[in-house]
Scaffold this motif. Structure first.
Motif, PDB file in Angstrom:
ATOM      1  N   LEU A   1       4.272  -0.025   3.011  1.00 29.38           N
ATOM      2  CA  LEU A   1       4.777   0.744   1.870  1.00 29.38           C
ATOM      3  C   LEU A   1       5.152  -0.183   0.721  1.00 29.38           C
ATOM      4  O   LEU A   1       4.846   0.102  -0.450  1.00 29.38           O
ATOM      5  CB  LEU A   1       5.997   1.566   2.285  1.00 29.38           C
ATOM      6  N   GLU A   2       5.805  -1.276   1.053  1.00 34.02           N
ATOM      7  CA  GLU A   2       6.242  -2.209   0.015  1.00 34.02           C
ATOM      8  C   GLU A   2       5.062  -2.917  -0.638  1.00 34.02           C
ATOM      9  O   GLU A   2       5.082  -3.195  -1.850  1.00 34.02           O
ATOM     10  CB  GLU A   2       7.229  -3.208   0.602  1.00 34.02           C
ATOM     11  N   LYS A   3       4.020  -3.178   0.135  1.00 33.34           N
ATOM     12  CA  LYS A   3       2.818  -3.806  -0.422  1.00 33.34           C
ATOM     13  C   LYS A   3       2.119  -2.843  -1.389  1.00 33.34           C
ATOM     14  O   LYS A   3       1.706  -3.240  -2.481  1.00 33.34           O
ATOM     15  CB  LYS A   3       1.870  -4.205   0.712  1.00 33.34           C
ATOM     16  N   LEU A   4       2.010  -1.590  -0.988  1.00 33.79           N
ATOM     17  CA  LEU A   4       1.421  -0.578  -1.867  1.00 33.79           C
ATOM     18  C   LEU A   4       2.262  -0.392  -3.137  1.00 33.79           C
ATOM     19  O   LEU A   4       1.736  -0.330  -4.243  1.00 33.79           O
ATOM     20  CB  LEU A   4       1.306   0.757  -1.124  1.00 33.79           C
ATOM     21  N   ASN A   5       3.570  -0.313  -2.943  1.00 36.00           N
ATOM     22  CA  ASN A   5       4.458  -0.120  -4.085  1.00 36.00           C
ATOM     23  C   ASN A   5       4.328  -1.272  -5.081  1.00 36.00           C
ATOM     24  O   ASN A   5       4.245  -1.049  -6.297  1.00 36.00           O
ATOM     25  CB  ASN A   5       5.900   0.014  -3.609  1.00 36.00           C
ATOM     26  N   ALA A   6       4.302  -2.503  -4.580  1.00 33.07           N
ATOM     27  CA  ALA A   6       4.202  -3.667  -5.462  1.00 33.07           C
ATOM     28  C   ALA A   6       2.903  -3.643  -6.260  1.00 33.07           C
ATOM     29  O   ALA A   6       2.885  -3.936  -7.466  1.00 33.07           O
ATOM     30  CB  ALA A   6       4.299  -4.946  -4.639  1.00 33.07           C
TER      31      ALA A   6
ATOM     32  N   GLY B   1       9.107   2.013 -10.291  1.00 31.68           N
ATOM     33  CA  GLY B   1      10.298   1.760  -9.494  1.00 31.68           C
ATOM     34  C   GLY B   1       9.967   1.517  -8.039  1.00 31.68           C
ATOM     35  O   GLY B   1       8.816   1.602  -7.610  1.00 31.68           O
ATOM     36  N   SER B   2      10.994   1.204  -7.264  1.00 32.02           N
ATOM     37  CA  SER B   2      10.827   0.870  -5.857  1.00 32.02           C
ATOM     38  C   SER B   2      10.672   2.122  -4.995  1.00 32.02           C
ATOM     39  O   SER B   2      10.856   3.250  -5.466  1.00 32.02           O
ATOM     40  CB  SER B   2      12.043   0.074  -5.370  1.00 32.02           C
ATOM     41  N   VAL B   3      10.375   1.886  -3.721  1.00 40.83           N
ATOM     42  CA  VAL B   3      10.337   2.977  -2.747  1.00 40.83           C
ATOM     43  C   VAL B   3      11.696   3.675  -2.695  1.00 40.83           C
ATOM     44  O   VAL B   3      11.793   4.904  -2.669  1.00 40.83           O
ATOM     45  CB  VAL B   3       9.947   2.437  -1.348  1.00 40.83           C
ATOM     46  N   GLY B   4      12.759   2.880  -2.713  1.00 44.86           N
ATOM     47  CA  GLY B   4      14.108   3.435  -2.683  1.00 44.86           C
ATOM     48  C   GLY B   4      14.438   4.255  -3.922  1.00 44.86           C
ATOM     49  O   GLY B   4      15.126   5.278  -3.835  1.00 44.86           O
ATOM     50  N   ASP B   5      13.938   3.825  -5.080  1.00 47.72           N
ATOM     51  CA  ASP B   5      14.155   4.583  -6.313  1.00 47.72           C
ATOM     52  C   ASP B   5      13.537   5.975  -6.206  1.00 47.72           C
ATOM     53  O   ASP B   5      14.132   6.971  -6.629  1.00 47.72           O
ATOM     54  CB  ASP B   5      13.534   3.851  -7.512  1.00 47.72           C
TER      55      ASP B   5
END
Length: 325
Positions: free
Chosen positions: A267-272, A297-301
């Motif tokens: 998820l973080e790789k896709l988000n970045a 924004g981030s996954v958390g956002d």
């Protein structure tokens, strides 16, 4: 062999076996094509965003990314396909306002909105305009509210269908202004625009990209915009908030989600990768051309944004008693 030594040996073997699998998951991702499900027909901004994201993911990650349009049942068909896909990062689904609202307007859904998805990125949003036809005797939002209060249930407003964002926007407006107007549902924006211009309905909300050409052509009068601040595209149109209703804000939003269980490193790789895309000049231009504000924004956002939307719209749907047709 001593028991203690034997157990240590087993533990070491288990760790050795497990380590490549743990390392391989984020490190080798992706090693095959990525699919983006769009629960809409081709042509709208949801589809445009998916195709832009697919191109950027392919360029950045080196694997093909394909878009699959799967419309039907008010986005439920495509959304369900996304929910039931393997949680491995190779299936993503375009989500938006209906993901929040459908859980309240449908008696039963084939997926659980809160349990079956994880956010990837919030792409963008576009506001609404509160509109009357140009020759309407209603000259301002204050006129509209006064007229509606003097004639409860007599004014007709157009919506793009029961439970749609435009329907909910007006129900929210009615709730905060204490007015009573009658919904006339249509199948999409185009026929409701036709009937507003023809005088069959009195007022409506519509998305900025749909409404702006008619406002610029002098066929419609915009009484208010649903953003917290005025828009550069229509600088003379005041916000609902500045006309006496602070905190009023409505936007149609667009994002990307994945099935629950998708590994966090993926998820973080896709988000970045998608954050880089949203900051690029070409993507900004594509979004701006359709009246969409880039968010990112981030996954958390995105998670926090969704929770705020859920808290906002659940009581609106429940108070109005809205059910899917």
């Amino acid at each position: 062999m001593h028991k203690k030594t034997f157990l240590h040996g087993l533990a070491a073997i288990a760790m050795a076996l497990a380590l490549p699998a743990v390392q391989a998951q984020p490190g080798n991702y992706p090693d095959k094509p990525i699919r983006i499900i769009v629960p809409y027909t081709p042509g709208g901004f949801n589809d445009t965003m998916a195709r832009v994201f697919a191109r950027k993911l392919q360029d950045g990650l080196g694997q093909p990314a394909v878009v699959e349009n799967k419309p039907g049942a008010g986005t439920v068909l495509g959304t369900d396909a996304g929910a039931k896909a393997a949680p491995d990062g190779y299936t993503l689904v375009v989500v938006g306002f209906p993901l929040v609202v459908n859980q309240y307007v449908y008696t039963r859904l084939p997926y659980d909105t809160k349990k079956d998805f994880v956010p990837v990125i919030l792409g963008g949003q576009t506001p609404n305009l509160l509109l009357v036809r140009a020759d309407s005797p209603v000259k301002s939002m204050a006129d509209l509210i006064a007229n509606a209060k003097a004639n409860p249930g007599k004014l007709n407003y157009a919506s793009a269908g029961n439970g749609t964002s435009l329907h909910l926007a007006m129900e929210y407006f009615k709730s905060v202004t204490g007015t009573d107007m009658n919904q006339i549902p249509y199948k999409g924006s185009a026929p409701m625009v036709t009937d507003l211009l023809g005088g069959q309905v009195d007022v409506m909300f519509d998305n900025l990209p749909n409404a702006l050409p008619h406002v610029k052509a002098g066929k419609m009068r915009a009484l208010a915009v649903t953003t917290p601040k005025r828009l550069a595209a229509v600088p003379d149109v005041p916000t609902v908030a500045e006309q006496g209703y602070p905190g009023f804000e409505v936007a149609v939003w667009y994002g990307l989600a994945a099935p629950r269980g998708t590994p966090k490193p993926v998820l973080e790789k896709l988000n970045a990768e998608l954050q880089k895309a949203l900051k690029s000049d070409d993507v900004k231009a594509i979004f701006a051309a359709q009246g969409v504000e880039v968010l990112g924004g981030s996954v958390g956002d995105f998670e926090k944004f969704f929770q705020a939307q859920d808290a906002k719209w659940a009581p609106v749907v429940q108070k109005a008693g809205i059910k899917a047709e």
